[in-house]
Design a protein around this motif. Structure first.
Motif, PDB file in Angstrom:
ATOM      1  N   GLU A  83      -0.597   7.380  -5.745  1.00 31.80           N
ATOM      2  CA  GLU A  83      -1.153   6.600  -4.721  1.00 31.80           C
ATOM      3  C   GLU A  83      -2.619   6.045  -5.317  1.00 31.80           C
ATOM      4  O   GLU A  83      -3.302   5.203  -5.070  1.00 31.80           O
ATOM      5  CB  GLU A  83      -1.282   7.067  -3.132  1.00 31.80           C
ATOM      6  CG  GLU A  83      -1.909   6.045  -2.148  1.00 31.80           C
ATOM      7  CD  GLU A  83      -2.026   6.653  -0.887  1.00 31.80           C
ATOM      8  OE1 GLU A  83      -2.992   6.528  -0.296  1.00 31.80           O
ATOM      9  OE2 GLU A  83      -1.019   7.215  -0.508  1.00 31.80           O
ATOM     10  N   ARG A 120       4.826   5.625   3.735  1.00 36.04           N
ATOM     11  CA  ARG A 120       3.398   5.122   3.323  1.00 36.04           C
ATOM     12  C   ARG A 120       3.275   4.334   2.215  1.00 36.04           C
ATOM     13  O   ARG A 120       2.337   3.310   2.252  1.00 36.04           O
ATOM     14  CB  ARG A 120       2.564   6.568   3.281  1.00 36.04           C
ATOM     15  CG  ARG A 120       1.112   6.216   2.897  1.00 36.04           C
ATOM     16  CD  ARG A 120       0.334   7.563   2.756  1.00 36.04           C
ATOM     17  NE  ARG A 120      -0.950   7.404   2.251  1.00 36.04           N
ATOM     18  CZ  ARG A 120      -2.084   7.403   3.113  1.00 36.04           C
ATOM     19  NH1 ARG A 120      -1.819   7.707   4.356  1.00 36.04           N
ATOM     20  NH2 ARG A 120      -3.117   7.306   2.748  1.00 36.04           N
ATOM     21  N   ARG A 124       1.771   0.293   2.445  1.00 36.27           N
ATOM     22  CA  ARG A 124       0.621   0.102   1.474  1.00 36.27           C
ATOM     23  C   ARG A 124       0.976  -1.203   0.544  1.00 36.27           C
ATOM     24  O   ARG A 124      -0.144  -2.051   0.339  1.00 36.27           O
ATOM     25  CB  ARG A 124       0.176   1.204   0.766  1.00 36.27           C
ATOM     26  CG  ARG A 124      -0.630   2.163   1.436  1.00 36.27           C
ATOM     27  CD  ARG A 124      -0.963   3.408   0.350  1.00 36.27           C
ATOM     28  NE  ARG A 124      -1.781   3.052  -0.801  1.00 36.27           N
ATOM     29  CZ  ARG A 124      -2.970   2.779  -0.754  1.00 36.27           C
ATOM     30  NH1 ARG A 124      -3.842   2.997   0.373  1.00 36.27           N
ATOM     31  NH2 ARG A 124      -3.527   2.395  -1.987  1.00 36.27           N
ATOM     32  N   ARG A 254      -6.474  -2.014   6.998  1.00 39.17           N
ATOM     33  CA  ARG A 254      -5.230  -2.634   6.971  1.00 39.17           C
ATOM     34  C   ARG A 254      -4.796  -3.204   8.382  1.00 39.17           C
ATOM     35  O   ARG A 254      -3.479  -3.195   8.548  1.00 39.17           O
ATOM     36  CB  ARG A 254      -4.300  -1.794   6.339  1.00 39.17           C
ATOM     37  CG  ARG A 254      -4.752  -1.388   4.935  1.00 39.17           C
ATOM     38  CD  ARG A 254      -3.766  -0.284   4.344  1.00 39.17           C
ATOM     39  NE  ARG A 254      -2.642  -1.192   3.997  1.00 39.17           N
ATOM     40  CZ  ARG A 254      -2.433  -1.665   2.777  1.00 39.17           C
ATOM     41  NH1 ARG A 254      -3.539  -1.803   1.807  1.00 39.17           N
ATOM     42  NH2 ARG A 254      -1.513  -2.600   2.405  1.00 39.17           N
TER      43      ARG A 254
END
Length: 400
Positions: A83, A120, A124, A254
Motif C-alpha cells: 500500500e 482496505r 483505496r 477520502r
C-alpha cells in the motif's frame, strides 16, 4: 532461509538457521525484521523479505497451527508495504489466494486479517462494487480478534455509506466505535468518528456537540464541526466556504464524495426553516434566502422537497409563491408508534445478544443429579436391609 534473502546496506547476510530449526522460529524472526523495516519506512525491503518468506510459510501453515498468528502478521505487513509503495493492485491476487487458502484450512486469524486488507485495498482504489461483492460472498470469522472485527465493521460501514445505505452504515460505525479500545488507537477512532458524523448529517440528524470533543479529537474534527454547523443552519454559503477551505482535509480523509452529497441536505434544512417561519413566501425570497441561482431553481428545489416529504406546502405557479399547510399534530399520526417500535426492536436485539453470549459451566446440573441419585440409592438400601431383617424374623418365628 528467508532471512538470507535480504542483504542491505552492504552487510553480509547472517548464517542460515540449522536444518532442524522449527518453522515457527524462522517465521517469527522474519516477522520481527519485517516489522522493523516497516517502522523505518523501508517498504521495498519489507516487500522483498515478506515475499521471500511466503513459500516457507505456506508449506508449514496447514500442518502447524502455531504459525497461524504469525502468518496473519506477515500478510498484514506485506499488504501495508504494498500500500505504501502504491502497488496494491499487484498484491491483490496474492492476497486473494492466501485468503482462500486460509478459509479452506480454517485459519480464522489469517482469514480475518486478509479480508480486512483486501477491503482496505479495494476502497483505496475506489472499487466499491467489488468490495461490496466481496463482503456479500464472504463470512467474517467468529473467532477473530476484537481489533480485526472493529476494522471489518468500519470498512463495511464505509461501503454502505457510499452505497447510500446510511441506516445500516450508521449502525456498523457505532458498533465499531463502541468496540474500539478506549485509551489507544486514537487514529482509528478519529476516522470512525469522522465518517459517523457525515453519515448522521446525510441521515438528516445533527450530531451532539460531545461527538467533536475528547482528547486528541477537537483539532482533527474541526472541519467536520464547521460542516455540521452549516448544515444545521441551512446556510449554503457557509457550506461552500467550508468545502472550499477544507478541501485538502476532506481529500486526505477520502470523504470528499460524502461531503459533496450534503449540499442537498443544506438546502432541505433551509427549506424546513422557511416552511416553519412563513405561512406564505415568494419564490424570489426563497432564492434570496437560500442563495440559489434563480427563482426557477428555487421552484424546482421546492417542488422536489414537497415530493420527498421534506416540507408540507403547495406551490402557486401563477402567483410565484409557496404556501405552507397547517402543521399537523404528530401524535395523531403513526410516527410515535414507529419510534417505539424501533426502540423495542433494539432492546429485544440487545436481550437476544446477551442471552447468546451467556456461558454456563459444563455439566452444571450433574452434581445435583448425582446427589439425588445417591440419596435414592441410600433409601433403597435402607429399605432392602429392613426387608431382609423382617424376613429373618419371620423365618425364626416359624421355626419356633
Amino acid at each position: 532461509a528467508a532471512l538470507a534473502a535480504l542483504a542491505t546496506d552492504g552487510a553480509a547476510p547472517d548464517d542460515e538457521p540449522p536444518a532442524d530449526a522449527p518453522p515457527e522460529v524462522e517465521i517469527y524472526l522474519v516477522l520481527l525484521v519485517v516489522a522493523y523495516l516497516a517502522r523505518e519506512k523501508r517498504w521495498a525491503d519489507g516487500v522483498t523479505l515478506a515475499t521471500a518468506a511466503l513459500p516457507k510459510l505456506k508449506g508449514a501453515q496447514g500442518l502447524r497451527r502455531a504459525i497461524d498468528p504469525l502468518a496473519a502478521k506477515v500478510y498484514f505487513y506485506l499488504a501495508l508495504c504494498h500500500e505504501k509503495l502504491g502497488t496494491d493492485a499487484a498484491a491483490r491476487p496474492l492476497l486473494f489466494a492466501a485468503h482462500r487458502t486460509s478459509v479452506l484450512q480454517h485459519n480464522e486469524i489469517s482469514a480475518a486479517a486478509l479480508l480486512n486488507a483486501l477491503l482496505r485495498g479495494l476502497l483505496r482504489a475506489n472499487l466499491v462494487e467489488a468490495a461490496l461483492k466481496l463482503v456479500s460472498k464472504t463470512d467474517f470469522p467468529e473467532a477473530a480478534s476484537n481489533n480485526q472485527f472493529c476494522r471489518y465493521l468500519y470498512y463495511t460501514g464505509r461501503i454502505q455509506a457510499l452505497q447510500l445505505d446510511y441506516t445500516d452504515a450508521y449502525t456498523k460505525l457505532m458498533q465499531s466505535q463502541r468496540k474500539a479500545p478506549a485509551n489507544t488507537a486514537l487514529g482509528f477512532r478519529r476516522e470512525v468518528q469522522k465518517l459517523t458524523v457525515l453519515v448522521q448529517l446525510l441521515m438528516g440528524e445533527v450530531p451532539d456537540r460531545s461527538a467533536f470533543e475528547g482528547p486528541g479529537m477537537e483539532a482533527a474534527l474541526a472541519p467536520y464541526l464547521a460542516l455540521a454547523r452549516a448544515v444545521r443552519r441551512g446556510d449554503l454559503p457557509a457550506y461552500h466556504a467550508c468545502v472550499r477551505d477544507d478541501a485538502a482535509t476532506f481529500a486526505k480523509d477520502r470523504t470528499r464524495s460524502l461531503v459533496a452529497r450534503l449540499a442537498q441536505n443544506v438546502v432541505k434544512t433551509g427549506l424546513r426553516r422557511l416552511n416553519v417561519s412563513y405561512s406564505r413566501i415568494s419564490l424570489e425570497d426563497v432564492r434570496s434566502k437560500l442563495h440559489l441561482d434563480s427563482a426557477q431553481a428555487a421552484e424546482f428545489v421546492c417542488a422536489k422537497a414537497i415530493k420527498d416529504g421534506v416540507i408540507d406546502a403547495v406551490i402557486d405557479h401563477d402567483g410565484g409563491f409557496i404556501r405552507s399547510k397547517d402543521v399537523a399534530d404528530i401524535y395523531a399520526t403513526g410516527e410515535p408508534q414507529k419510534a417505539f417500535h424501533r426502540r423495542i426492536v433494539f432492546c429485544l436485539d440487545v436481550h437476544n445478544e446477551a442471552v447468546k453470549a451467556m456461558q454456563y459451566p459444563p455439566d452444571a446440573h450433574k452434581p445435583q443429579q448425582n446427589k439425588k441419585d445417591g440419596e435414592d440409592s441410600k433409601d433403597e438400601e435402607k429399605q432392602t436391609d429392613e426387608e431382609i431383617a423382617k424376613e429373618i424374623e419371620e423365618e425364626l418365628g416359624d421355626d419356633l
